[in-house]
Design an enzyme around this catalytic site. Structure first.
Site, PDB file in Angstrom:
ATOM      1  CG  ASP A 202      -1.923   1.015   1.324  1.00 21.63           C
ATOM      2  OD1 ASP A 202      -2.838   0.983   0.499  1.00 21.63           O
ATOM      3  OD2 ASP A 202      -1.838   1.893   2.217  1.00 21.63           O
ATOM      4  CD  GLU A 256      -2.172   2.664  -3.585  1.00 20.19           C
ATOM      5  OE1 GLU A 256      -3.217   3.227  -3.914  1.00 20.19           O
ATOM      6  OE2 GLU A 256      -1.836   2.515  -2.394  1.00 20.19           O
TER       7      GLU A 256
HETATM    8  C1  GLC Z   1      -4.210   3.140  -0.537  1.00 23.97           C
HETATM    9  C2  GLC Z   1      -5.395   2.208  -0.484  1.00 23.97           C
HETATM   10  C3  GLC Z   1      -6.567   2.972   0.019  1.00 23.97           C
HETATM   11  C4  GLC Z   1      -6.241   3.448   1.418  1.00 23.97           C
HETATM   12  C5  GLC Z   1      -4.965   4.282   1.437  1.00 23.97           C
HETATM   13  C6  GLC Z   1      -4.459   4.466   2.826  1.00 23.97           C
HETATM   14  O1  GLC Z   1      -4.372   4.153  -1.463  1.00 23.97           O
HETATM   15  O2  GLC Z   1      -5.602   1.633  -1.741  1.00 23.97           O
HETATM   16  O3  GLC Z   1      -7.738   2.203   0.033  1.00 23.97           O
HETATM   17  O4  GLC Z   1      -7.300   4.210   1.906  1.00 23.97           O
HETATM   18  O5  GLC Z   1      -3.938   3.639   0.729  1.00 23.97           O
HETATM   19  O6  GLC Z   1      -3.988   3.256   3.344  1.00 23.97           O
END
Ligand code: GLC
Length: 512
Positions: A202, A256
């Site tokens: 994440d 991500e």
């Molecule tokens: C990422 C996740 C999202 C979350 C954020 C904070 O973007 O995909 O759902 O709210 O991180 O952890």
């Protein structure tokens, strides 16, 4: 199959566990619910499952606020449920990825409870604490995601502020502290030792922010994504990679990385000599509209950035974005998009329910639960046609969110086994990828844009396929040089042969 690493050949299916399948009737999906759908997933033909967070959490950000990185939240089940799930996944030849949330924990995590308890607590420096400025304003001008508030919350008990790039209930961990790095490495080892095949990490580019946290110069770009894109993050990722590489079963990490300018996301896979992530999401295609200039340009940019030895991903939808079926506004476009997602070079990531053509739910104000307006794409999966927008559809009780619009039409039992359905299109495309190595590992050449036509070719040894997608609103004449081509798969169920004209939002895969 080729001898490429498994994750290059794989199609990953993202499950948002709260909304997938509910085995115990509490209105929230759970691990046993997922286990109960493994035959459905194996039959669909996906290779790996990624579960959004299943860890102990107060659920302020629905699991992205972790209170125990090695514990399963009771709403999702028990350790035994997890063991049954992973065994079931592996028995069917699939792999399991977990969502690892390294940038921040929950404020209920024992580490943070200790950290905030006093300035001299040994875990004080596990999070990012700073004094307010002389005039009482926060330590810097960074803003948090979601609520447009300062990224700092003042804690009266110790008269200092802590950093949180998301909710105040999600304090940022301080990765500049080697003890934090070691503890987070242990959480990876814990799950690898339990057999998981990798992780989706994440907002992983945020962990490299370091400790000097300068004001952002641009008042219009308050969220500090750019200020956190620093060499230190790459160092951390190289060490994570060597941890993963120490395991024989080749665990994979996809990050991500929410950076959208040329080269930025790709830089997080490192180099062959100093590898970082295996895969790094590039969200430029997802952020493009259904447009003959934008979408091909975004795909071409990703192709350039992730040229060999790098490897791209392809994402149309996830739990943070309006589903592409809703964004694009028609079933025909969603079908053509599926062809693109499953035939461009890279590892596709499908979001549960896109194989059913799900639209977002319309969530009335009194049912809104997410702090950032993302409930619509997180609506529960309608498994059966019987039900309304609140209940039924194979869920034993009314689920935590309303169902997607047109849930009965899109329900799984209305589509499985129906040759014209969206489900059948995905299943055919997935089977085709398994059959034809060219679709998995072939080179990709994108033709210059020509009217509304997006055209590309995949080639591997002597096998070639050409993909045509009509991104415009009018019919397009069939290209002369493909007059003798054979239809492999078409997005429009009415098409049976190559030739004629290509309808608006129609895609075809052709063999010479
Ligand atoms: C990422 C996740 C999202 C979350 C954020 C904070 O973007 O995909 O759902 O709210 O991180 O952890």
């Amino acid at each position: 199959m080729t001898d490429a690493p498994w994750w290059r050949d794989a199609v990953v299916y993202q499950i948002y566990p709260r909304s997938f399948a509910d085995s115990n009737g509490d209105g929230v999906g759970d691990l046993a619910g997922i286990t109960g759908k493994l035959d459905y997933l194996a039959d669909l033909g996906v290779d790996a499952l990624w579960l959004s967070p299943i860890f102990t959490s107060p659920m302020r950000d629905f699991g992205y606020d972790v209170a125990d990185y090695c514990g399963i939240d009771p709403v999702f089940g028990t350790d035994a449920d997890f063991d049954a799930l992973i065994a079931g996944v592996h028995e069917r030849g699939m792999r399991l990825l977990l969502d690892w949330v390294p940038n921040h924990s929950s404020d209920q995590h024992p580490w943070f409870v200790e950290s905030r308890s006093s300035r001299d607590n040994p875990k004080r420096d596990w999070y990012v604490w700073n004094d307010a400025l002389a005039d009482g304003s926060p330590p810097n001008n960074w803003q948090a995601m979601f609520k447009q508030v300062p990224a700092w919350t003042h804690d009266n008990a110790t008269d200092q502020s802590y950093l949180h790039l998301f909710l105040a209930e999600q304090p940022d961990l301080n990765w500049a502290n080697p003890e934090v790095e070691a503890a987070m490495h242990d959480t990876l080892r814990y799950w690898l030792d339990r057999g998981v095949d990798g992780f989706r990490a994440d907002v992983v580019n945020l962990i490299g922010k370091g400790t000097d946290l300068p004001d952002l110069p641009d008042p219009f770009w308050k969220f500090p994504l750019l200020a956190t894109d620093r060499p230190f993050g790459h160092e951390l990722l190289r060490r994570i990679r060597s941890l993963l590489d120490g395991y024989d079963h080749h665990p994979m990490m996809v990050g991500e990385v929410y950076l959208l300018r040329d080269g930025e996301s790709a830089s997080y896979v490192g180099t062959p000599d100093a590898p970082e992530l295996h895969l790094s999401f590039d969200f430029r295609p997802l952020h493009s509209s259904w447009d003959v200039e934008q979408l091909p340009a975004a795909i071409a940019a990703m192709e350039r950035d992730f040229a060999e030895p790098r490897w791209p991903t392809f994402v149309l939808s996830n739990h943070d974005q309006v589903r592409h079926r809703s964004r694009y506004g028609s079933e025909a476009r969603a079908r053509a998009a599926a062809v693109i997602a499953l035939t461009t070079r890279g590892t596709p990531f499908l979001y549960a329910g896109e194989e059913l053509g799900l639209e977002d739910a319309v969530v009335p104000e009194e049912r809104v639960v997410d702090p950032d307006g993302r409930d619509g794409c997180r609506a529960p999966i309608p498994w059966t046609t019987d039900g309304d927008h609140e209940s039924g559809h194979g869920w034993p009780t009314r689920p935590w969110l309303p169902f997607p619009v047109n849930a009965s039409t899109h329900a799984a039992d209305a589509q499985v086994g129906e040759s014209d359905s969206m489900h059948a299109l995905y299943r055919n495309l997935l089977a085709l990828r398994r059959e034809r190595a060219v679709l998995r590992s072939g080179d990709m050449v994108i033709s210059p844009s020509d009217g509304g036509l997006f055209r590309f070719r995949r080639t591997l040894a002597d096998d070639t396929v050409t993909v045509l997608v009509n991104l415009g609103d009018a019919d397009i004449d069939w290209p002369d040089d493909l007059a003798d081509a054979a239809l492999v798969v078409g997005s429009d169920p009415r098409r049976t042969v190559a030739g004629g004209s290509l309808g608006a939002a129609e895609a075809v895969i052709l063999a010479p």
